[in-house]
Design a protein around this motif. Structure first.
Motif, short mmCIF file in Angstrom:
data_model
loop_
_atom_site.label_atom_id
_atom_site.label_comp_id
_atom_site.label_asym_id
_atom_site.label_seq_id
_atom_site.Cartn_x
_atom_site.Cartn_y
_atom_site.Cartn_z
N GLU A 17 0.82 -1.22 0.00
CA GLU A 17 0.00 0.00 0.00
C GLU A 17 0.85 1.26 0.00
OE1 GLU A 17 -3.64 -2.06 2.53
OE2 GLU A 17 -2.58 -0.34 3.40
N ARG A 18 2.02 1.19 0.62
CA ARG A 18 2.92 2.34 0.68
C ARG A 18 3.90 2.40 -0.50
NH1 ARG A 18 1.24 1.08 5.78
NH2 ARG A 18 1.27 2.68 7.39
N GLY A 19 3.82 1.40 -1.36
CA GLY A 19 4.71 1.37 -2.53
C GLY A 19 6.14 1.00 -2.20
N ILE A 20 6.34 0.30 -1.09
CA ILE A 20 7.69 -0.11 -0.68
C ILE A 20 7.79 -1.62 -0.88
CG2 ILE A 20 9.37 -0.15 1.20
CD1 ILE A 20 7.65 2.07 2.53
N ILE A 21 8.37 -2.01 -1.99
CA ILE A 21 8.49 -3.44 -2.30
C ILE A 21 9.96 -3.76 -2.49
CG2 ILE A 21 7.80 -5.28 -3.88
CD1 ILE A 21 5.31 -3.57 -4.53
N LYS A 22 10.59 -4.18 -1.41
CA LYS A 22 12.03 -4.43 -1.44
C LYS A 22 12.38 -5.63 -2.31
CE LYS A 22 15.97 -5.64 1.40
NZ LYS A 22 16.98 -4.71 1.15
N GLU A 23 11.63 -6.69 -2.20
CA GLU A 23 11.92 -7.92 -2.95
C GLU A 23 10.92 -8.04 -4.10
OE1 GLU A 23 14.52 -9.79 -2.41
OE2 GLU A 23 15.15 -8.94 -0.50
N LYS A 24 11.20 -7.33 -5.18
CA LYS A 24 10.26 -7.25 -6.30
C LYS A 24 10.01 -8.62 -6.96
CE LYS A 24 11.14 -2.38 -7.41
NZ LYS A 24 10.69 -1.97 -6.15
N LYS A 25 11.04 -9.46 -7.05
CA LYS A 25 10.83 -10.77 -7.69
C LYS A 25 9.96 -11.68 -6.83
CE LYS A 25 14.66 -10.94 -10.86
NZ LYS A 25 15.84 -11.67 -11.35
N ILE A 26 10.09 -11.59 -5.53
CA ILE A 26 9.22 -12.38 -4.64
C ILE A 26 7.78 -11.90 -4.77
CG2 ILE A 26 8.68 -12.94 -2.23
CD1 ILE A 26 11.71 -12.81 -1.67
N HIS A 27 7.59 -10.60 -4.79
CA HIS A 27 6.25 -10.03 -4.95
C HIS A 27 5.66 -10.45 -6.30
CE1 HIS A 27 2.89 -7.38 -4.56
NE2 HIS A 27 3.27 -6.64 -5.58
N LEU A 28 6.47 -10.39 -7.36
CA LEU A 28 6.01 -10.80 -8.68
C LEU A 28 5.62 -12.28 -8.69
CD1 LEU A 28 5.62 -10.25 -11.72
CD2 LEU A 28 8.05 -10.83 -12.02
N PHE A 29 6.46 -13.12 -8.08
CA PHE A 29 6.18 -14.56 -8.02
C PHE A 29 4.86 -14.81 -7.29
CE2 PHE A 29 6.38 -18.83 -6.35
CZ PHE A 29 6.86 -19.56 -7.43
N ASN A 30 4.65 -14.13 -6.17
CA ASN A 30 3.40 -14.29 -5.41
C ASN A 30 2.18 -13.88 -6.24
OD1 ASN A 30 4.61 -15.28 -3.11
ND2 ASN A 30 4.76 -13.29 -2.12
N ASP A 31 2.30 -12.77 -6.94
CA ASP A 31 1.19 -12.30 -7.79
C ASP A 31 0.86 -13.31 -8.88
OD1 ASP A 31 0.60 -9.99 -6.48
OD2 ASP A 31 1.57 -8.66 -7.92
N ILE A 32 1.91 -13.81 -9.54
CA ILE A 32 1.70 -14.77 -10.64
C ILE A 32 1.12 -16.07 -10.08
CG2 ILE A 32 2.90 -16.21 -12.35
CD1 ILE A 32 4.77 -13.74 -12.78
N PHE A 33 1.61 -16.53 -8.95
CA PHE A 33 1.09 -17.74 -8.30
C PHE A 33 -0.41 -17.59 -8.04
CE2 PHE A 33 -0.05 -20.18 -4.56
CZ PHE A 33 0.54 -21.43 -4.80
N LEU A 34 -0.79 -16.49 -7.40
CA LEU A 34 -2.21 -16.29 -7.06
C LEU A 34 -3.08 -16.12 -8.30
CD1 LEU A 34 -1.88 -13.99 -3.92
CD2 LEU A 34 -2.55 -16.39 -3.99
N ASN A 35 -2.57 -15.40 -9.30
CA ASN A 35 -3.35 -15.23 -10.53
C ASN A 35 -3.54 -16.55 -11.27
OD1 ASN A 35 -3.89 -12.51 -10.27
ND2 ASN A 35 -1.97 -11.91 -11.23
N THR A 36 -2.53 -17.44 -11.20
CA THR A 36 -2.66 -18.75 -11.82
C THR A 36 -3.75 -19.56 -11.12
OG1 THR A 36 -0.32 -18.72 -12.42
CG2 THR A 36 -1.42 -20.86 -12.47
#
Length: 172
Positions: free
Chosen positions: A91-110
Motif C-alpha cells: 500500500e505504501r509502494g515499498i516493495i524491497k523484494e520485487k521478484k518475490i512479490h512478482l512470483f506471489n502475484d503470478i502464483f495467485l493469478n494462476t
C-alpha cells in the motif's frame, strides 16, 4: 494510529507480548537468507521503526510456514504479522523484494484463473515478466522430462468455489 497499533490491528496479534526469547528465530527456515530474524522484526515494530521493517527482506521472504508461531511461548502468530506487513508495504509502494512479490502475484493469478497451479504456465509467465529467461533452464528441462511440468493444465471441478474464495478475499 501509530505503526505498532496498525500492525496489531491488521494482524490481530499481540505484538507487545514478544519478550525476545528468540525461539521463533531458532526455528525459522529462511532466517539465514534474510536480513533480520523474526524476533528482530517484532522488536522493530514495538519500537515503531516502520522504515526498517518495510525495507527488510524478511517480510518478503517469510513463507508463512508458521514454525515461528508454533514455537512462540506467547502464542504470537508471526506469519500473520508478516502478511500484514507485506500488505502495508505494498500500500505504501515499498516493495524491497520485487521478484518475490512478482512470483506471489503470478502464483495467485494462476490459481484464480485455473482453480489450481499450472507449473509450466506459471514459470513461463514469471520468466517473461521478471526478464530472467535463462536461469534454471536445465532444472526445468529435467522436470519436464520427468513429467513434473505438464504442458496442459488439468481442469478442476471446484473452479467456481476457488473463484468465490478470491472474490471474498477481495471484498473484505
Amino acid at each position: 494510529m501509530g505503526f505498532r497499533e496498525e500492525v496489531k490491528a491488521r494482524s490481530k496479534q499481540p505484538v507487545e507480548l514478544c519478550f525476545q526469547c528468540q525461539k521463533c528465530a531458532a526455528g525459522c527456515l529462511i532466517a539465514e537468507h534474510a536480513d533480520l530474524y523474526p524476533n528482530q522484526v517484532l522488536r522493530l515494530i514495538q519500537l515503531g521503526e516502520q522504515d526498517r521493517v518495510f525495507n527488510s527482506s524478511m517480510i518478503w521472504m517469510c513463507s508463512g510456514c508458521e514454525t515461528c508461531g508454533a514455537r512462540c511461548p506467547n502464542g504470537i502468530k508471526i506469519s500473520e504479522i508478516m502478511d500484514a506487513l507485506k500488505e502495508m508495504a505494498i500500500e505504501r509502494g515499498i516493495i524491497k523484494e520485487k521478484k518475490i512479490h512478482l512470483f506471489n502475484d503470478i502464483f495467485l493469478n494462476t490459481v484464480k484463473s485455473h482453480g489450481r497451479i499450472h507449473e509450466a504456465m506459471m514459470m513461463a509467465n514469471y520468466k517473461m515478466k521478471s526478464g530472467d529467461l535463462l536461469s534454471d533452464m536445465d532444472l526445468g528441462w529435467k522436470m519436464f522430462l520427468k513429467g513434473k511440468l505438464p504442458i496442459f493444465c488439468r481442469g478442476v471441478r471446484a473452479k467456481d468455489e476457488v473463484k468465490q474464495i478470491f472474490d471474498k478475499c477481495n471484498a473484505g
